[in-house]
Design a protein around this motif. Structure first.
Motif, PDB file in Angstrom:
ATOM      1  N   THR A 128       0.832  -1.206   0.000  1.00  0.00           N
ATOM      2  CA  THR A 128       0.000   0.000   0.000  1.00  0.00           C
ATOM      3  C   THR A 128       0.865   1.254   0.000  1.00  0.00           C
ATOM      4  OG1 THR A 128      -1.776  -1.145   1.189  1.00  0.00           O
ATOM      5  CG2 THR A 128      -1.781   1.262   1.269  1.00  0.00           C
ATOM      6  N   HIS A 135       1.434   4.179  -3.134  1.00  0.00           N
ATOM      7  CA  HIS A 135       1.150   5.603  -2.936  1.00  0.00           C
ATOM      8  C   HIS A 135       2.430   6.416  -2.759  1.00  0.00           C
ATOM      9  CE1 HIS A 135      -2.797   3.781  -2.204  1.00  0.00           C
ATOM     10  NE2 HIS A 135      -3.299   4.957  -2.517  1.00  0.00           N
ATOM     11  N   SER A 189      -8.908  -1.089   7.113  1.00  0.00           N
ATOM     12  CA  SER A 189      -8.931  -0.909   5.663  1.00  0.00           C
ATOM     13  C   SER A 189      -7.701  -0.105   5.260  1.00  0.00           C
ATOM     14  CB  SER A 189     -10.198  -0.168   5.229  1.00  0.00           C
ATOM     15  OG  SER A 189     -10.162   1.181   5.657  1.00  0.00           O
ATOM     16  N   VAL A 190      -7.207  -0.350   4.052  1.00  0.00           N
ATOM     17  CA  VAL A 190      -6.035   0.406   3.596  1.00  0.00           C
ATOM     18  C   VAL A 190      -6.377   1.886   3.465  1.00  0.00           C
ATOM     19  CG1 VAL A 190      -4.930  -1.543   2.463  1.00  0.00           C
ATOM     20  CG2 VAL A 190      -6.547  -0.140   1.174  1.00  0.00           C
ATOM     21  N   GLU A 191      -7.651   2.201   3.178  1.00  0.00           N
ATOM     22  CA  GLU A 191      -8.055   3.601   3.077  1.00  0.00           C
ATOM     23  C   GLU A 191      -7.904   4.307   4.424  1.00  0.00           C
ATOM     24  OE1 GLU A 191      -9.867   1.081   1.991  1.00  0.00           O
ATOM     25  OE2 GLU A 191      -9.974   1.371  -0.190  1.00  0.00           O
ATOM     26  N   GLU A 192      -8.296   3.594   5.492  1.00  0.00           N
ATOM     27  CA  GLU A 192      -8.159   4.196   6.816  1.00  0.00           C
ATOM     28  C   GLU A 192      -6.692   4.320   7.203  1.00  0.00           C
ATOM     29  OE1 GLU A 192      -9.933   3.865  11.363  1.00  0.00           O
ATOM     30  OE2 GLU A 192     -10.291   2.232   9.948  1.00  0.00           O
ATOM     31  N   LEU A 213      -4.132   4.792   5.206  1.00  0.00           N
ATOM     32  CA  LEU A 213      -3.580   5.938   4.482  1.00  0.00           C
ATOM     33  C   LEU A 213      -4.107   7.257   5.037  1.00  0.00           C
ATOM     34  CD1 LEU A 213      -3.794   4.498   0.863  1.00  0.00           C
ATOM     35  CD2 LEU A 213      -1.687   5.026   2.115  1.00  0.00           C
ATOM     36  N   ALA A 214      -5.367   7.256   5.465  1.00  0.00           N
ATOM     37  CA  ALA A 214      -5.938   8.470   6.043  1.00  0.00           C
ATOM     38  C   ALA A 214      -5.204   8.850   7.321  1.00  0.00           C
ATOM     39  CB  ALA A 214      -7.432   8.271   6.323  1.00  0.00           C
ATOM     40  N   ARG A 236      -1.853  10.324   6.340  1.00  0.00           N
ATOM     41  CA  ARG A 236      -1.979  11.696   5.827  1.00  0.00           C
ATOM     42  C   ARG A 236      -2.242  12.679   6.957  1.00  0.00           C
ATOM     43  NH1 ARG A 236      -5.038   9.022   1.768  1.00  0.00           N
ATOM     44  NH2 ARG A 236      -6.978   9.676   2.778  1.00  0.00           N
ATOM     45  N   SER A 259     -11.494  12.590   9.200  1.00  0.00           N
ATOM     46  CA  SER A 259     -12.588  11.671   8.887  1.00  0.00           C
ATOM     47  C   SER A 259     -13.400  11.441  10.157  1.00  0.00           C
ATOM     48  CB  SER A 259     -12.040  10.339   8.368  1.00  0.00           C
ATOM     49  OG  SER A 259     -11.228   9.709   9.345  1.00  0.00           O
ATOM     50  N   TRP A 284     -14.774   8.021  11.051  1.00  0.00           N
ATOM     51  CA  TRP A 284     -15.035   6.583  11.073  1.00  0.00           C
ATOM     52  C   TRP A 284     -15.487   6.180  12.484  1.00  0.00           C
ATOM     53  CZ3 TRP A 284     -13.004   3.279   6.885  1.00  0.00           C
ATOM     54  CH2 TRP A 284     -12.393   4.007   5.859  1.00  0.00           C
TER      55      TRP A 284
END
Length: 232
Positions: free
Chosen positions: A22, A26, A106-109, A111-112, A115, A188, A190
């Motif tokens: 991941t 990116h 999740s990979v989205e979390e 990365l979030a 960031r 976010s 979540w």
């Protein structure tokens, strides 16, 4: 390539590969360590910008690694662990971790969170240019220095605790919703963010309130959010 270097400390090969793939996708640079000894060696040798740390390592418990690193460095440490109890989170945060992500994730979390850590580091640098000081009773937040004091004693806060204190102090007297605060902290809202907020608020109160059960500075509005009380 992204200039940020992430040290991934994880003994589970599939999870380690998931994280590194991941990061690579990116454009993040990364280092890996399969155990605690390798983690400490990589941290001291390469001085990464951020550490992803599993707690359940085969040789050294992750909490001990946090304590060792904190003895010489303020590198942001994001725990990624299957330990989901609040007590485990608080122990890691008290030891010096900056954030806590529960497996499975999740990979989205992931990365979030990374960031947000980048933005927080930049924001803390920007705050150093501010010359304002917030005073509320015995509490003093020096935005320019990035420090907070209770009376004459400096509060030893993690970056997220400090950011949380800044958000509350800059909105003193206002009720801030869970969503508002988590958006400011993590970008976010979540379910994990709401749970993490509760944990961070508990650790902040331990450091700020002499009687956490009878808070003087931070009031909970059940089901809504939190408010910093304006002292007379």
């Amino acid at each position: 390539m992204n200039k940020l270097v992430v040290l991934v400390v994880e003994d589970d090969t599939p999870i380690r590969n998931l994280i590194t793939t991941t990061l690579q996708a990116h454009d993040y640079n990364y280092l890996t360590a399969p155990n605690g000894k390798a983690a400490i060696l990589e941290a001291t040798s390469h001085n990464p910008d951020v550490i992803f740390l599993d707690l359940g390592l085969p040789d050294i418990d992750g909490v001990e690694i946090i304590k060792k690193i904190r003895s010489w460095s303020n590198i942001p440490i994001i725990v990624i662990s299957a330990r989901s109890e609040d007590a485990d989170k608080i122990e890691a945060l008290d030891a010096g971790a900056d954030d806590y992500l529960t497996k499975p994730f999740s990979v989205e979390e992931l990365l979030a969170r990374l960031r947000v850590t980048q933005r927080r580091l930049a924001a803390m640098q920007n705050e150093l240019t501010s010359q304002s000081v917030f005073v509320n009773g015995n509490l003093r937040v020096d935005y320019a220095a990035g420090c907070a004091y209770l009376g004459n004693t400096e509060l030893h806060l993690t970056p997220i605790e400090y950011k949380l204190l800044c958000i509350l102090s800059k909105n003193v007297g206002k009720v801030l919703t869970h969503t508002f605060i988590t958006e400011k902290i993590w970008g976010s809202s979540w379910d994990n963010d709401i749970a993490s907020l509760r944990v961070f608020m508990a650790t902040l109160r331990k450091k700020l309130e002499s009687k956490p059960d009878s808070p003087q500075y931070i009031q909970t509005h059940i089901g809504v959010g939190y408010r910093m009380i304006k002292m007379e």
